[in-house]
Scaffold this active site. Structure first.
Site, short mmCIF file in Angstrom:
data_model
loop_
_atom_site.label_atom_id
_atom_site.label_comp_id
_atom_site.label_asym_id
_atom_site.label_seq_id
_atom_site.Cartn_x
_atom_site.Cartn_y
_atom_site.Cartn_z
N GLU A 87 0.32 -0.71 -8.84
CA GLU A 87 1.35 0.18 -9.36
C GLU A 87 2.30 0.58 -8.24
OE1 GLU A 87 -1.17 1.80 -13.14
OE2 GLU A 87 -0.86 3.23 -11.53
N CYS A 100 7.21 4.47 -3.54
CA CYS A 100 5.82 4.59 -3.08
C CYS A 100 5.15 3.26 -3.43
CB CYS A 100 5.17 5.76 -3.82
SG CYS A 100 3.42 5.96 -3.47
N CYS A 107 -9.02 0.17 -3.93
CA CYS A 107 -9.25 0.78 -2.62
C CYS A 107 -10.75 0.92 -2.41
CB CYS A 107 -8.61 2.17 -2.56
SG CYS A 107 -8.68 2.93 -0.92
N CYS A 111 -12.70 7.89 -1.89
CA CYS A 111 -12.44 9.34 -1.91
C CYS A 111 -12.72 9.84 -3.33
CB CYS A 111 -10.99 9.62 -1.50
SG CYS A 111 -10.61 8.96 0.14
N CYS A 114 -9.81 10.69 -6.06
CA CYS A 114 -8.68 9.77 -6.19
C CYS A 114 -9.00 8.71 -7.23
CB CYS A 114 -8.39 9.13 -4.84
SG CYS A 114 -7.09 7.87 -4.93
N CYS A 327 0.30 11.52 -7.11
CA CYS A 327 -0.65 11.18 -6.05
C CYS A 327 -2.06 11.09 -6.61
CB CYS A 327 -0.68 12.24 -4.97
SG CYS A 327 0.90 12.54 -4.22
N1 SAH Z 1 -5.13 5.59 1.34
C1 SAH Z 1 -3.99 6.31 1.79
C2 SAH Z 1 -2.79 6.26 0.88
C3 SAH Z 1 -3.03 6.40 -0.61
S1 SAH Z 1 -3.37 7.99 -1.26
C4 SAH Z 1 -4.37 7.75 2.08
O1 SAH Z 1 -5.51 8.12 1.84
O2 SAH Z 1 -3.56 8.48 2.60
C5 SAH Z 1 -1.91 8.94 -1.14
C6 SAH Z 1 -2.17 10.43 -1.07
O3 SAH Z 1 -2.60 10.97 -2.33
C7 SAH Z 1 -3.25 10.77 -0.09
O4 SAH Z 1 -2.91 11.89 0.65
C8 SAH Z 1 -4.41 11.09 -1.01
O5 SAH Z 1 -5.40 11.85 -0.37
C9 SAH Z 1 -3.70 11.82 -2.11
N2 SAH Z 1 -4.49 11.97 -3.33
C10 SAH Z 1 -5.48 11.16 -3.77
N3 SAH Z 1 -5.97 11.63 -4.94
C11 SAH Z 1 -5.27 12.74 -5.24
C12 SAH Z 1 -5.28 13.65 -6.35
N4 SAH Z 1 -6.12 13.49 -7.36
N5 SAH Z 1 -4.42 14.68 -6.33
C13 SAH Z 1 -3.54 14.83 -5.32
N6 SAH Z 1 -3.46 14.00 -4.26
C14 SAH Z 1 -4.33 12.97 -4.22
#
Ligand code: SAH
Length: 353
Positions: A87, A100, A107, A111, A114, A327
């Site tokens: 996406e 973006c 991934c 986390c 996410c 995000c």
């Molecule tokens: N892997 C990279 C880039 C992708 S995530 C990273 O971890 O930075 C992009 C951003 O979205 C990151 O800061 C991540 O922590 C955040 N993110 C992931 N899940 C989220 C959620 N449910 N709500 C808000 N931000 C989130």
């Protein structure tokens, strides 16, 4: 087939070896500076154009396109040649447009909160697949000029270092984007941050922090068990020194988990010595994580606590939450064609309500 942005300039010269030499520059500039598809390169002889349409056919196929925020946010779902899915999100602001991009299909960082992490890892994206996302967004943004790229879509960019760096070099050198308008976001892969510090293009670095004590961060972002906070801070310090860029920390506010006064105190103490800017993001809901985001009043309070503690913090305006483009909401699940149709229909009817 390689895709229009997969070839290096030398490989493009090889492809056009039987043409007059100026054709290489013409096609290269057509793709990168003017961001044309081969079919639009009307200055080329028809036979060559037809040949290029075939050998430089797009590697991204639009599977879905949704608009949110009254058309100011566009999210694409692209199918890749092998069925992997990614996406890409284009966001218009009054003074700029930003895309973006995804750097991996899925991934592996796992986390908890996410959506991409919840769905798991499919494969690395190639340099061409990353650059093509930007090209698609540039075309869609017209007549506005897309000037910023954030590597914050699906995937962990530093776990796909060489291909991501290849894309950065191409965006900067061939597509004219300034390094200070390129932002790489990482979960905190320390070897990658160290390597980045040795590069000669100073891109912006954002680190997804979300917790400033190891016990909590180990749980929320399992990669912390390998690269804990003190090691991460050293790597960040190294990057700031080498690049001269301001570092930023992303902090998704999760109710009762990382939005307490003690969290603000730990975060401020961690960020201040690094001169880092803190980006607060209200947690966006995802299917696999039940805890809610901090409500708006709590977000404001948390920000005030940080500024009172001498840290520099702003709240990120969430874009695309009405189309699951915010995000952490980019999911990779590749449903069967039937369910794709069903779910997009359901989505549309939701929007009508
Ligand atoms: N892997 C990279 C880039 C992708 S995530 C990273 O971890 O930075 C992009 C951003 O979205 C990151 O800061 C991540 O922590 C955040 N993110 C992931 N899940 C989220 C959620 N449910 N709500 C808000 N931000 C989130």
């Amino acid at each position: 087939m390689p895709g229009p942005y997969e070839l290096s300039r030398e490989e493009m010269a090889g492809l056009l070896a039987h043409e007059p030499s100026y054709r290489v520059r013409q096609v290269w500039d057509g793709l990168h500076t003017r961001v044309l598809q081969p079919a639009e390169m009307t200055e080329l002889p028809v036979a060559l154009r037809t040949h290029l349409e075939e050998v430089l056919a797009p590697s991204l196929t639009e599977a879905d396109r949704r608009e949110g925020d009254e058309g100011e946010t566009i999210k694409w779902r692209f199918d890749l040649h092998d069925g992997a899915r990614i996406e890409t999100v284009l966001m218009h602001y009054p003074d700029r447009s930003t895309v973006c991009v995804s750097t991996q299909a899925g991934c592996a960082m796992d986390c908890q909160f996410c959506a991409t992490g919840q769905a798991g890892f499919t494969r690395q994206l190639t340099t061409g697949e990353i650059v093509e996302q930007v090209a698609e967004a540039m075309r869609a943004a017209r007549p506005r000029r897309l000037s910023r790229v954030v590597f914050m879509g699906m995937g962990e960019p530093l776990a796909n270092y060489d291909r991501v760096w290849g894309a950065i070099v191409r965006l900067h050198g061939d597509m004219g984007l300034s390094a200070r308008h390129l932002t790489l976001s990482t979960v905190g892969l320390v070897p990658g941050i160290r390597r980045l510090a040795g590069e000669d293009l100073p891109v912006n670095l954002a680190v997804s922090l979300h917790a400033a004590n190891d016990e909590l961060r180990d749980r929320l972002l399992p990669i912390n068990r390998r690269y804990p906070l003190t090691v991460l801070a050293e790597a960040c310090q190294g990057y700031v020194q080498a690049s001269g860029r301001r570092l930023s920390f992303e902090w998704a506010l999760i109710a009762g988990v990382n939005d307490r006064a003690s969290d603000a105190a730990e975060l401020a103490a961690y960020a201040r010595p690094l001169g880092a800017h803190i980006n607060l993001i209200p947690l966006n809901p995802t299917p696999g994580y039940g805890v809610l985001g901090t409500p708006p009043e709590g977000v404001r309070r948390f920000r005030r606590m940080l500024t009172d503690l001498g840290a520099n913090a702003t709240v990120r305006v969430t874009r695309g939450s009405d189309i699951d483009a915010a995000c952490g909401q980019l999911a990779t699940a590749a449903p069967k064609p039937q369910s794709v149709r069903l779910s997009s229909r359901m989505h549309r009817s939701n929007e009508l309500r």
